[in-house]
Design a protein around this motif. Sequence first.
Motif, PDB file in Angstrom:
ATOM      1  N   UNK A 197     -30.525   5.934   2.266  1.00 42.17           N
ATOM      2  CA  UNK A 197     -30.609   7.319   2.695  1.00 42.17           C
ATOM      3  C   UNK A 197     -30.593   7.400   4.212  1.00 42.17           C
ATOM      4  N   UNK A 198     -30.406   8.624   4.736  1.00 42.38           N
ATOM      5  CA  UNK A 198     -30.486   8.812   6.179  1.00 42.38           C
ATOM      6  C   UNK A 198     -29.312   9.597   6.704  1.00 42.38           C
ATOM      7  N   UNK A 199     -29.453  10.093   7.918  1.00 44.60           N
ATOM      8  CA  UNK A 199     -28.400  10.893   8.529  1.00 44.60           C
ATOM      9  C   UNK A 199     -27.140  10.075   8.698  1.00 44.60           C
ATOM     10  N   UNK A 200     -26.007  10.676   8.395  1.00 47.42           N
ATOM     11  CA  UNK A 200     -24.731  10.001   8.568  1.00 47.42           C
ATOM     12  C   UNK A 200     -24.499   8.923   7.545  1.00 47.42           C
ATOM     13  N   UNK A 201     -25.119   9.008   6.345  1.00 42.54           N
ATOM     14  CA  UNK A 201     -24.971   7.944   5.356  1.00 42.54           C
ATOM     15  C   UNK A 201     -23.548   7.896   4.845  1.00 42.54           C
ATOM     16  N   UNK A 202     -23.050   6.667   4.602  1.00 41.05           N
ATOM     17  CA  UNK A 202     -21.722   6.457   4.042  1.00 41.05           C
ATOM     18  C   UNK A 202     -21.757   5.189   3.228  1.00 41.05           C
ATOM     19  N   UNK A 259     -24.127   1.819  14.414  1.00 40.47           N
ATOM     20  CA  UNK A 259     -24.094   3.045  15.185  1.00 40.47           C
ATOM     21  C   UNK A 259     -24.946   4.111  14.527  1.00 40.47           C
ATOM     22  N   UNK A 260     -24.333   5.244  14.208  1.00 41.40           N
ATOM     23  CA  UNK A 260     -25.035   6.318  13.518  1.00 41.40           C
ATOM     24  C   UNK A 260     -24.826   6.264  12.009  1.00 41.40           C
ATOM     25  N   UNK A 261     -24.056   5.299  11.520  1.00 40.63           N
ATOM     26  CA  UNK A 261     -23.744   5.209  10.092  1.00 40.63           C
ATOM     27  C   UNK A 261     -24.790   4.411   9.336  1.00 40.63           C
ATOM     28  N   UNK A 262     -24.968   4.752   8.072  1.00 36.70           N
ATOM     29  CA  UNK A 262     -25.805   4.008   7.138  1.00 36.70           C
ATOM     30  C   UNK A 262     -24.909   3.680   5.951  1.00 36.70           C
ATOM     31  N   UNK A 263     -24.607   2.409   5.724  1.00 34.65           N
ATOM     32  CA  UNK A 263     -23.616   2.014   4.732  1.00 34.65           C
ATOM     33  C   UNK A 263     -24.221   1.059   3.713  1.00 34.65           C
ATOM     34  N   UNK A 264     -23.892   1.260   2.454  1.00 35.90           N
ATOM     35  CA  UNK A 264     -24.406   0.400   1.395  1.00 35.90           C
ATOM     36  C   UNK A 264     -23.343   0.155   0.336  1.00 35.90           C
ATOM     37  N   UNK A 265     -23.592  -0.833  -0.523  1.00 30.68           N
ATOM     38  CA  UNK A 265     -22.731  -1.102  -1.663  1.00 30.68           C
ATOM     39  C   UNK A 265     -23.574  -1.792  -2.726  1.00 30.68           C
ATOM     40  N   UNK A 274     -39.657  -1.741  10.662  1.00 30.75           N
ATOM     41  CA  UNK A 274     -40.982  -1.170  10.437  1.00 30.75           C
ATOM     42  C   UNK A 274     -40.923  -0.267   9.213  1.00 30.75           C
ATOM     43  N   UNK A 275     -41.975   0.433   8.949  1.00 34.05           N
ATOM     44  CA  UNK A 275     -42.006   1.324   7.790  1.00 34.05           C
ATOM     45  C   UNK A 275     -41.073   2.502   8.051  1.00 34.05           C
ATOM     46  N   UNK A 276     -39.942   2.524   7.331  1.00 32.97           N
ATOM     47  CA  UNK A 276     -39.029   3.648   7.439  1.00 32.97           C
ATOM     48  C   UNK A 276     -38.251   3.729   8.728  1.00 32.97           C
ATOM     49  N   UNK A 277     -38.169   2.651   9.508  1.00 30.72           N
ATOM     50  CA  UNK A 277     -37.464   2.737  10.785  1.00 30.72           C
ATOM     51  C   UNK A 277     -37.115   1.348  11.291  1.00 30.72           C
ATOM     52  N   UNK A 278     -36.161   1.323  12.224  1.00 33.51           N
ATOM     53  CA  UNK A 278     -35.873   0.142  13.028  1.00 33.51           C
ATOM     54  C   UNK A 278     -35.957   0.567  14.485  1.00 33.51           C
ATOM     55  N   UNK A 337     -36.935   0.734  23.442  1.00 23.47           N
ATOM     56  CA  UNK A 337     -35.715   1.284  24.030  1.00 23.47           C
ATOM     57  C   UNK A 337     -35.043   2.313  23.135  1.00 23.47           C
ATOM     58  N   UNK A 338     -35.342   2.280  21.859  1.00 24.38           N
ATOM     59  CA  UNK A 338     -34.725   3.208  20.919  1.00 24.38           C
ATOM     60  C   UNK A 338     -35.294   3.009  19.529  1.00 24.38           C
ATOM     61  N   UNK A 339     -34.979   3.954  18.660  1.00 26.86           N
ATOM     62  CA  UNK A 339     -35.541   3.927  17.311  1.00 26.86           C
ATOM     63  C   UNK A 339     -34.661   4.777  16.402  1.00 26.86           C
ATOM     64  N   UNK A 340     -34.404   4.275  15.173  1.00 30.01           N
ATOM     65  CA  UNK A 340     -33.681   5.062  14.181  1.00 30.01           C
ATOM     66  C   UNK A 340     -34.471   5.059  12.884  1.00 30.01           C
ATOM     67  N   UNK A 341     -34.415   6.161  12.192  1.00 29.46           N
ATOM     68  CA  UNK A 341     -35.080   6.269  10.894  1.00 29.46           C
ATOM     69  C   UNK A 341     -34.255   5.549   9.831  1.00 29.46           C
ATOM     70  N   UNK A 342     -34.925   4.759   9.009  1.00 29.90           N
ATOM     71  CA  UNK A 342     -34.277   4.084   7.876  1.00 29.90           C
ATOM     72  C   UNK A 342     -35.204   4.278   6.671  1.00 29.90           C
ATOM     73  N   UNK A 343     -35.078   5.402   5.975  1.00 32.67           N
ATOM     74  CA  UNK A 343     -35.976   5.667   4.848  1.00 32.67           C
ATOM     75  C   UNK A 343     -35.927   4.555   3.805  1.00 32.67           C
TER      76      UNK A 343
END
Length: 417
Positions: free
Chosen positions: A16-21, A57-63, A384-388, A399-405
């Motif tokens: 899940x997450x913004x920009x998921x593909x 980048x801003x993508x979240x990709x799975x298979x 970390x919990x729900x993020x990198x 320096x930065x952080x993105x949500x990774x549910x």
Amino acid sequence: MATTAISRRTVLSVLAGAGAATLVGCDPTPTPRGAPATDLPDALLVEVDDGLGVLRGADRQTVAHSIATADGMAIYATAPQGADTAFWRIDTTTGHTSTRVVLPGRWVPQAVSAAGTTVALTPTAANVTTGRPAGRDVTPVLIADLRGVRHRLELRGNFVPETFTDDLAGLFVLEWLPPTAPDRYRVRVVDLGTRVPGPLSTRTKTPVPPGAEEEMRGDGRQAVLRPDRTTLYTLYTHQPDHQHTRDLISGRPGNVHAFVHTLHLTERWAYCVDLPHPFGEAPASGHAMAITPGGDRLLVTDVTSGTVAEINTEDLTVRRTAALAGGAGNGHAAADDGRLFVGAGRIVRTAHLADLGRATEWPVREPVAGLVLSPGGERLYVGQVGAVSWHDTATGAELGRVAVPGLVALHRLAGRV
């Protein structure tokens, strides 16, 4: 990234997450309006819930139903296709997919060769570091590459594929004993020409005598592949009354609590490097390994006691030990040629290899779930919990952080552009 860790072979789920593909051709989901867009500087492989995904980048990709190569450059995937299985390869740098090959029957990927060209598949998921498999008398194994099926095995007994020999003529496996009610295991190699499993050689390249194969009852915590792809190191803990092959041959007593099982993929020998007390006394989850980029030093840490052991990978001896501050929680480690990073709980510690006994530390927001160094070593990614998040390796500044549910673990770098 200094550490190439081969942990559990996982079945992938939707990330899940913004920009998921997805990597299999679905349309990307647009980022919601007003949501901040934070791009990762490097592509990463992560585990989410009960699956694995690629962050780029801003993508979240799975298979689904996949396994990554040790260098993170590719993913092999399977999916049901009627009564059979579709099998294909995905380039993690570009997302390009190969032509799908149809495999007869239902299979999931279990182990991939060090070079990333060949895959061992089994009907159900089971791997070296996730505990014992269910009891069974026969283990079907399919060996495949992008040309299709190369070998089909019906192994008499309870086997779990681990990796391949360098020449792809053999498959290293764990044989669980007794097959229908397994409580211990031994490492063997299946000759893919004869389809017969047999013992490994000793470090002196002589066959292991009958009755002298090691049988283990402990926990396989983590596997790390040497950068030159010749050797696989697996950390085992909690080995009550365990005797190595060398002890069984010599008749010496043995009672080892933790060791690094060294498997040479070219010469087919195995050797165990014993770890000193207190390794193996605390929970297996508190132990972690990292290897330096040159492959000459393997660092093993027990975060509960704070103990670090440095193994010389040339002569397979513990060169030295050092004491860092102890902690609690799951242990994670990463290393470059000059530094060791250890994470547990909400703390990351950094020690220079020239002086392992001195470390600096800095806090993170949530319990650590994986450490990965950027290619140049200037950034440390922290799961970390729900993020990198990513941090300056000199100061620890975020320096930065993105949500990774649903993040379970941060594994390694993915492909690079």
